[in-house]
Design an enzyme around this catalytic site. Sequence first.
Site, PDB file in Angstrom:
ATOM      1  N   CYS A 108      38.369  50.200  49.531  1.00 24.36           N
ATOM      2  CA  CYS A 108      37.162  49.351  49.534  1.00 24.36           C
ATOM      3  C   CYS A 108      37.067  48.458  50.765  1.00 24.36           C
ATOM      4  O   CYS A 108      36.034  47.824  50.991  1.00 24.36           O
ATOM      5  CB  CYS A 108      37.101  48.513  48.270  1.00 24.36           C
ATOM      6  N   HIS A 233      32.818  42.443  49.644  1.00 24.22           N
ATOM      7  CA  HIS A 233      32.976  43.636  48.805  1.00 24.22           C
ATOM      8  C   HIS A 233      32.606  43.283  47.370  1.00 24.22           C
ATOM      9  O   HIS A 233      32.977  42.226  46.862  1.00 24.22           O
ATOM     10  CB  HIS A 233      34.420  44.142  48.891  1.00 24.22           C
ATOM     11  N   ASN A 263      30.851  48.659  41.388  1.00 21.99           N
ATOM     12  CA  ASN A 263      31.740  48.777  42.559  1.00 21.99           C
ATOM     13  C   ASN A 263      31.787  50.225  43.036  1.00 21.99           C
ATOM     14  O   ASN A 263      32.384  51.072  42.378  1.00 21.99           O
ATOM     15  CB  ASN A 263      33.145  48.293  42.163  1.00 21.99           C
TER      16      ASN A 263
HETATM   17  N1  ACO Z   1      35.771  45.023  27.315  1.00 21.08           N
HETATM   18  C1  ACO Z   1      36.169  44.132  26.377  1.00 21.08           C
HETATM   19  N2  ACO Z   1      37.369  43.516  26.415  1.00 21.08           N
HETATM   20  C2  ACO Z   1      38.188  43.819  27.453  1.00 21.08           C
HETATM   21  C3  ACO Z   1      37.833  44.736  28.441  1.00 21.08           C
HETATM   22  C4  ACO Z   1      36.569  45.354  28.347  1.00 21.08           C
HETATM   23  N3  ACO Z   1      36.132  46.253  29.261  1.00 21.08           N
HETATM   24  N4  ACO Z   1      38.852  44.826  29.329  1.00 21.08           N
HETATM   25  C5  ACO Z   1      39.810  43.993  28.902  1.00 21.08           C
HETATM   26  N5  ACO Z   1      39.411  43.383  27.766  1.00 21.08           N
HETATM   27  C6  ACO Z   1      40.134  42.367  26.992  1.00 21.08           C
HETATM   28  C7  ACO Z   1      41.634  42.463  27.200  1.00 21.08           C
HETATM   29  O1  ACO Z   1      42.249  43.353  26.279  1.00 21.08           O
HETATM   30  C8  ACO Z   1      42.063  41.019  26.966  1.00 21.08           C
HETATM   31  O2  ACO Z   1      42.108  40.770  25.571  1.00 21.08           O
HETATM   32  P1  ACO Z   1      43.242  39.796  24.937  1.00 21.08           P
HETATM   33  O3  ACO Z   1      42.982  38.429  25.544  1.00 21.08           O
HETATM   34  O4  ACO Z   1      42.982  39.869  23.473  1.00 21.08           O
HETATM   35  O5  ACO Z   1      44.555  40.365  25.362  1.00 21.08           O
HETATM   36  C9  ACO Z   1      40.898  40.206  27.535  1.00 21.08           C
HETATM   37  O6  ACO Z   1      39.761  41.082  27.488  1.00 21.08           O
HETATM   38  C10 ACO Z   1      41.139  39.722  28.934  1.00 21.08           C
HETATM   39  O7  ACO Z   1      41.621  40.819  29.730  1.00 21.08           O
HETATM   40  P2  ACO Z   1      41.922  40.659  31.250  1.00 21.08           P
HETATM   41  O8  ACO Z   1      42.473  41.942  31.777  1.00 21.08           O
HETATM   42  O9  ACO Z   1      42.752  39.413  31.458  1.00 21.08           O
HETATM   43  O10 ACO Z   1      40.450  40.419  31.841  1.00 21.08           O
HETATM   44  P3  ACO Z   1      40.030  39.939  33.254  1.00 21.08           P
HETATM   45  O11 ACO Z   1      39.265  38.686  33.124  1.00 21.08           O
HETATM   46  O12 ACO Z   1      41.177  39.973  34.237  1.00 21.08           O
HETATM   47  O13 ACO Z   1      38.983  41.063  33.692  1.00 21.08           O
HETATM   48  C11 ACO Z   1      38.858  42.937  35.162  1.00 21.08           C
HETATM   49  C12 ACO Z   1      39.433  42.406  33.856  1.00 21.08           C
HETATM   50  C13 ACO Z   1      37.325  42.922  35.058  1.00 21.08           C
HETATM   51  C14 ACO Z   1      39.362  44.341  35.378  1.00 21.08           C
HETATM   52  C15 ACO Z   1      39.314  42.010  36.318  1.00 21.08           C
HETATM   53  O14 ACO Z   1      40.703  41.806  36.240  1.00 21.08           O
HETATM   54  C16 ACO Z   1      38.968  42.546  37.684  1.00 21.08           C
HETATM   55  O15 ACO Z   1      37.819  42.653  38.077  1.00 21.08           O
HETATM   56  N6  ACO Z   1      39.991  42.860  38.518  1.00 21.08           N
HETATM   57  C17 ACO Z   1      39.794  43.284  39.869  1.00 21.08           C
HETATM   58  C18 ACO Z   1      39.406  44.708  39.945  1.00 21.08           C
HETATM   59  C19 ACO Z   1      39.100  45.091  41.379  1.00 21.08           C
HETATM   60  O16 ACO Z   1      38.735  44.258  42.170  1.00 21.08           O
HETATM   61  N7  ACO Z   1      39.245  46.333  41.739  1.00 21.08           N
HETATM   62  C20 ACO Z   1      38.936  46.670  43.107  1.00 21.08           C
HETATM   63  C21 ACO Z   1      39.598  47.836  43.493  1.00 21.08           C
HETATM   64  S1  ACO Z   1      38.527  49.192  43.543  1.00 21.08           S
HETATM   65  C22 ACO Z   1      39.163  50.337  44.633  1.00 21.08           C
HETATM   66  O17 ACO Z   1      39.974  50.062  45.464  1.00 21.08           O
HETATM   67  C23 ACO Z   1      38.655  51.747  44.448  1.00 21.08           C
END
Ligand code: ACO
Length: 306
Positions: A108, A233, A263
């Site tokens: 990315c 990004h 994304n």
């Molecule tokens: N829907 C509902 N609940 C969810 C989901 C979902 N899709 N995903 C996770 N949860 C739950 C989890 O199980 C957790 O529940 P718990 O508290 O009972 O354990 C809670 O929601 C919080 O989970 P987290 O993983 O801590 O959520 P977070 O706020 O970190 O969001 C996310 C997750 C959106 C993936 C975030 O971490 C993120 O955007 N990370 C960066 C990703 C990124 O930038 N990728 C770029 C690379 S792309 C490339 O290179 C091709």
Amino acid sequence: MGARMIGIGTALPEKVLTNHDLAEMMDTSDEWIRERTGIRERRIGLPTSALGVQSGRTALEMAGVDPSEIDLLVLSTTTPDQQVPGTSAVIHAELGLRCGAFDLNAACAGFTYGWVVTQSMMDAPCGPRRTLLIGADSLSPWTDWTDRNTAILFSDGGGAVVLEHTDARTMLSWDLGADGNHRELIRGGHGAKISMDGHEVFKVAVRAVSDSVMAALDRAGLGPEDVDVLLPHQANIRIIEAICKRTGIAFERSCNVIEHTGNNSSGTIPLTMAKAHREGLLQPGALVVMTGFGAGMTWATTVNRW
Ligand code: ACO
């Protein structure tokens, strides 16, 4: 010397996949996705080459440049149509180009890496006069549509710019970074869908990108208050908010499309650039900062005088 943007084009597949659609496929909800990511819907359904051809053709038309006048094609992608040949070869043939062409993969961060590479080459004494730089990714075939960690984020899309040599200095500074110790955080390919430790990516990205933006601004002798337009990004709106907070760049200066695109890796920054162009933000003299991060992990920032 430098290179100015004289044409820009974008490509998004027609098929819209909403959060409500995803909620019917897996244990998630529209509310959770919107609050945690800023995404409402995304587009899927076109291969990288088609995204590159469509956006490239539009950029050439806007620039009023014949394909024979392009001296270099650089395609940033982490999702090539096939292993061999490079997808730039497909785009090269479809657009009728007659120049050198290569693929660049920095995930990315790739479009920003590509921006630094093309601007630097165009600055060289015998460098290209006009370059077509494309960022395009088709993440949907590599997405596990049962994995709510990744399926809520990923999409397909792309954008292209025509850069033309100018005697004015356009790229004031850049910062390229990578840390292969984090290579397991986002991985996939050779038959495997993309898997990701989103939580860790979030933390590393905020720190690395903030440091990168501040380093690039510092090298240009500028500060956060000088930034007119930030093109970040589009991975998660909360990451962008955190980067703005850490760097001191006002969030209102950031240009974002994530709500409707999700994304699409290399495609996101040219998509934000096209939006900024449409909204008249890319005025001559404006200070434009673009910054990306991705698998590897990689990150990249450039500071540009428009
Ligand atoms: N829907 C509902 N609940 C969810 C989901 C979902 N899709 N995903 C996770 N949860 C739950 C989890 O199980 C957790 O529940 P718990 O508290 O009972 O354990 C809670 O929601 C919080 O989970 P987290 O993983 O801590 O959520 P977070 O706020 O970190 O969001 C996310 C997750 C959106 C993936 C975030 O971490 C993120 O955007 N990370 C960066 C990703 C990124 O930038 N990728 C770029 C690379 S792309 C490339 O290179 C091709």
